[in-house]
Motif scaffolding. Structure first.
Motif, PDB file in Angstrom:
ATOM      1  N   ASN A  22       0.790  -1.232   0.000  1.00 22.64           N
ATOM      2  CA  ASN A  22       0.000   0.000   0.000  1.00 22.64           C
ATOM      3  C   ASN A  22       0.815   1.270   0.000  1.00 22.64           C
ATOM      4  OD1 ASN A  22      -2.507  -1.187  -0.133  1.00 22.64           O
ATOM      5  ND2 ASN A  22      -2.652  -1.432   2.073  1.00 22.64           N
ATOM      6  N   GLU A  23       1.987   1.266   0.633  1.00 24.22           N
ATOM      7  CA  GLU A  23       2.688   2.510   0.882  1.00 24.22           C
ATOM      8  C   GLU A  23       3.993   2.714   0.120  1.00 24.22           C
ATOM      9  OE1 GLU A  23       3.174   2.768   5.101  1.00 24.22           O
ATOM     10  OE2 GLU A  23       1.018   2.670   5.460  1.00 24.22           O
ATOM     11  N   HIS A  24       4.546   1.697  -0.506  1.00 21.35           N
ATOM     12  CA  HIS A  24       5.855   1.852  -1.137  1.00 21.35           C
ATOM     13  C   HIS A  24       5.755   2.735  -2.383  1.00 21.35           C
ATOM     14  CE1 HIS A  24       9.742   1.021  -2.883  1.00 21.35           C
ATOM     15  NE2 HIS A  24      10.099   0.663  -1.666  1.00 21.35           N
ATOM     16  N   PRO A  25       6.735   3.637  -2.585  1.00 21.22           N
ATOM     17  CA  PRO A  25       6.723   4.529  -3.759  1.00 21.22           C
ATOM     18  C   PRO A  25       6.685   3.796  -5.095  1.00 21.22           C
ATOM     19  CG  PRO A  25       8.437   5.184  -2.214  1.00 21.22           C
ATOM     20  CD  PRO A  25       7.862   3.895  -1.706  1.00 21.22           C
ATOM     21  N   GLU A  26       7.184   2.572  -5.164  1.00 21.96           N
ATOM     22  CA  GLU A  26       7.190   1.823  -6.427  1.00 21.96           C
ATOM     23  C   GLU A  26       5.781   1.667  -6.984  1.00 21.96           C
ATOM     24  OE1 GLU A  26       9.556   1.049  -8.397  1.00 21.96           O
ATOM     25  OE2 GLU A  26       8.415  -0.216  -9.761  1.00 21.96           O
ATOM     26  N   ARG A  27       4.802   1.577  -6.113  1.00 22.33           N
ATOM     27  CA  ARG A  27       3.426   1.375  -6.560  1.00 22.33           C
ATOM     28  C   ARG A  27       2.938   2.519  -7.457  1.00 22.33           C
ATOM     29  NH1 ARG A  27      -1.466  -1.328  -3.348  1.00 22.33           N
ATOM     30  NH2 ARG A  27      -3.067  -0.868  -4.854  1.00 22.33           N
ATOM     31  N   LYS A  28       3.472   3.719  -7.258  1.00 20.58           N
ATOM     32  CA  LYS A  28       3.067   4.882  -8.048  1.00 20.58           C
ATOM     33  C   LYS A  28       3.517   4.785  -9.499  1.00 20.58           C
ATOM     34  CE  LYS A  28       3.037   7.814  -4.037  1.00 20.58           C
ATOM     35  NZ  LYS A  28       3.739   8.818  -3.276  1.00 20.58           N
ATOM     36  N   ARG A  29       4.462   3.901  -9.780  1.00 20.37           N
ATOM     37  CA  ARG A  29       4.975   3.749 -11.151  1.00 20.37           C
ATOM     38  C   ARG A  29       4.166   2.741 -11.957  1.00 20.37           C
ATOM     39  NH1 ARG A  29      10.546   3.771 -12.222  1.00 20.37           N
ATOM     40  NH2 ARG A  29      10.660   1.569 -11.770  1.00 20.37           N
ATOM     41  N   TRP A  30       3.088   2.238 -11.377  1.00 22.99           N
ATOM     42  CA  TRP A  30       2.224   1.259 -12.030  1.00 22.99           C
ATOM     43  C   TRP A  30       0.808   1.822 -12.084  1.00 22.99           C
ATOM     44  CZ3 TRP A  30       4.170  -3.432 -13.810  1.00 22.99           C
ATOM     45  CH2 TRP A  30       5.506  -3.670 -13.469  1.00 22.99           C
ATOM     46  N   GLY A  50      -8.617 -20.085  -4.725  1.00 22.09           N
ATOM     47  CA  GLY A  50      -8.867 -19.077  -3.707  1.00 22.09           C
ATOM     48  C   GLY A  50      -8.259 -17.719  -3.940  1.00 22.09           C
ATOM     49  N   TRP A  51      -7.631 -17.506  -5.093  1.00 29.26           N
ATOM     50  CA  TRP A  51      -7.038 -16.198  -5.387  1.00 29.26           C
ATOM     51  C   TRP A  51      -8.052 -15.310  -6.076  1.00 29.26           C
ATOM     52  CZ3 TRP A  51      -2.892 -14.995  -2.910  1.00 29.26           C
ATOM     53  CH2 TRP A  51      -1.964 -15.977  -2.578  1.00 29.26           C
ATOM     54  N   ARG A  52      -8.197 -14.104  -5.579  1.00 28.10           N
ATOM     55  CA  ARG A  52      -9.061 -13.101  -6.190  1.00 28.10           C
ATOM     56  C   ARG A  52      -8.167 -12.011  -6.771  1.00 28.10           C
ATOM     57  NH1 ARG A  52     -11.342 -16.956  -5.302  1.00 28.10           N
ATOM     58  NH2 ARG A  52     -13.158 -17.306  -4.021  1.00 28.10           N
ATOM     59  N   VAL A  53      -8.380 -11.660  -8.026  1.00 30.70           N
ATOM     60  CA  VAL A  53      -7.592 -10.607  -8.648  1.00 30.70           C
ATOM     61  C   VAL A  53      -8.105  -9.263  -8.151  1.00 30.70           C
ATOM     62  CG1 VAL A  53      -7.000  -9.466 -10.825  1.00 30.70           C
ATOM     63  CG2 VAL A  53      -7.019 -11.973 -10.682  1.00 30.70           C
ATOM     64  N   GLU A  54      -7.213  -8.529  -7.528  1.00 29.75           N
ATOM     65  CA  GLU A  54      -7.524  -7.187  -7.027  1.00 29.75           C
ATOM     66  C   GLU A  54      -7.421  -6.167  -8.159  1.00 29.75           C
ATOM     67  OE1 GLU A  54      -8.696  -4.560  -4.105  1.00 29.75           O
ATOM     68  OE2 GLU A  54      -8.548  -6.716  -3.966  1.00 29.75           O
ATOM     69  N   GLY A  55      -6.498  -6.398  -9.090  1.00 27.86           N
ATOM     70  CA  GLY A  55      -6.351  -5.492 -10.218  1.00 27.86           C
ATOM     71  C   GLY A  55      -5.151  -5.840 -11.076  1.00 27.86           C
ATOM     72  N   PHE A  56      -5.168  -5.294 -12.292  1.00 27.56           N
ATOM     73  CA  PHE A  56      -4.066  -5.431 -13.229  1.00 27.56           C
ATOM     74  C   PHE A  56      -3.377  -4.074 -13.316  1.00 27.56           C
ATOM     75  CE2 PHE A  56      -7.504  -8.227 -14.842  1.00 27.56           C
ATOM     76  CZ  PHE A  56      -6.886  -9.445 -14.647  1.00 27.56           C
ATOM     77  N   TYR A  57      -2.047  -4.083 -13.378  1.00 24.50           N
ATOM     78  CA  TYR A  57      -1.279  -2.838 -13.361  1.00 24.50           C
ATOM     79  C   TYR A  57      -0.202  -2.856 -14.431  1.00 24.50           C
ATOM     80  CZ  TYR A  57      -3.621  -2.022  -8.960  1.00 24.50           C
ATOM     81  OH  TYR A  57      -4.577  -1.826  -8.009  1.00 24.50           O
ATOM     82  N   ALA A  58      -0.197  -1.806 -15.251  1.00 26.56           N
ATOM     83  CA  ALA A  58       0.804  -1.655 -16.311  1.00 26.56           C
ATOM     84  C   ALA A  58       1.906  -0.730 -15.820  1.00 26.56           C
ATOM     85  CB  ALA A  58       0.151  -1.082 -17.566  1.00 26.56           C
ATOM     86  N   PHE A  59       3.139  -1.069 -16.165  1.00 24.23           N
ATOM     87  CA  PHE A  59       4.282  -0.241 -15.785  1.00 24.23           C
ATOM     88  C   PHE A  59       4.246   1.055 -16.566  1.00 24.23           C
ATOM     89  CE2 PHE A  59       8.803   0.965 -16.050  1.00 24.23           C
ATOM     90  CZ  PHE A  59       9.081   1.041 -14.695  1.00 24.23           C
ATOM     91  N   ARG A  60       4.290   2.170 -15.857  1.00 26.51           N
ATOM     92  CA  ARG A  60       4.254   3.481 -16.496  1.00 26.51           C
ATOM     93  C   ARG A  60       5.458   4.337 -16.120  1.00 26.51           C
ATOM     94  NH1 ARG A  60       1.224   1.562 -19.942  1.00 26.51           N
ATOM     95  NH2 ARG A  60      -1.007   1.637 -19.675  1.00 26.51           N
TER      96      ARG A  60
END
Length: 147
Positions: A63-71, A126-136
């Motif tokens: 949730n908090e790591h800056p890397e997430r903002k690049r996706w 049992g896996w639910r996909v929360e979302g798909f994320y493209a590298f930006r």
């Protein structure tokens, strides 16, 4: 490895899950994700120290790591995109979407190791996909986000 075909992935199927492992003989989910992004898609992502056995630490990191903002979240995945998954309320697992055999997710789970599963098999296990994320993000900036 040719990242466009995805058939290179078969050599990793069955390799064991070990907390903190970064490959190539064993992985945890982030380790496999890093390995594939670097070696198949040329993306240098930061090594994020995570206690893979602590759900609280994994959740906070996702949730908090800056890397997430690049996706960027996308509605339909493309080859190499991140797939964020959960088995309970919170997303705590990541895999890589591969456009092979109708599409599916290459991921490394604690009790099974590295597997490739289509969306139906993910759901059945049992896996639910929360979302798909493209590298930006700019790949050159990856080192700047390491914490």
């Amino acid at each position: 490895m040719k990242p466009t075909d995805g058939y290179w992935a078969h050599r990793y199927i069955g390799r064991p899950w070990i907390a903190g492992a970064r490959g190539p003989e064993s992985f945890d989910c982030w380790g496999l994700f890093l390995w594939v992004q670097r070696n198949c898609f040329g993306r240098e992502l930061p090594l994020i120290p995570v206690d893979a056995l602590s759900l609280r630490v994994v959740l906070k990191t996702f949730n908090e790591h800056p890397e997430r903002k690049r996706w960027q979240r996308v509605s339909a995945p493309k080859h190499g995109d991140a797939v964020l998954m959960r088995q309970s309320r919170y997303p705590v697992h990541v895999g890589v979407w591969l456009d092979i055999d109708g599409g599916g997710v290459l991921h490394c789970a604690q009790s099974v190791g590295v597997v490739f599963q289509d969306l139906w098999a993910l759901d059945r296990h049992g896996w639910r996909v929360e979302g798909f994320y493209a590298f930006r993000g700019d790949p050159c900036q990856a080192a700047m986000t390491v914490s």
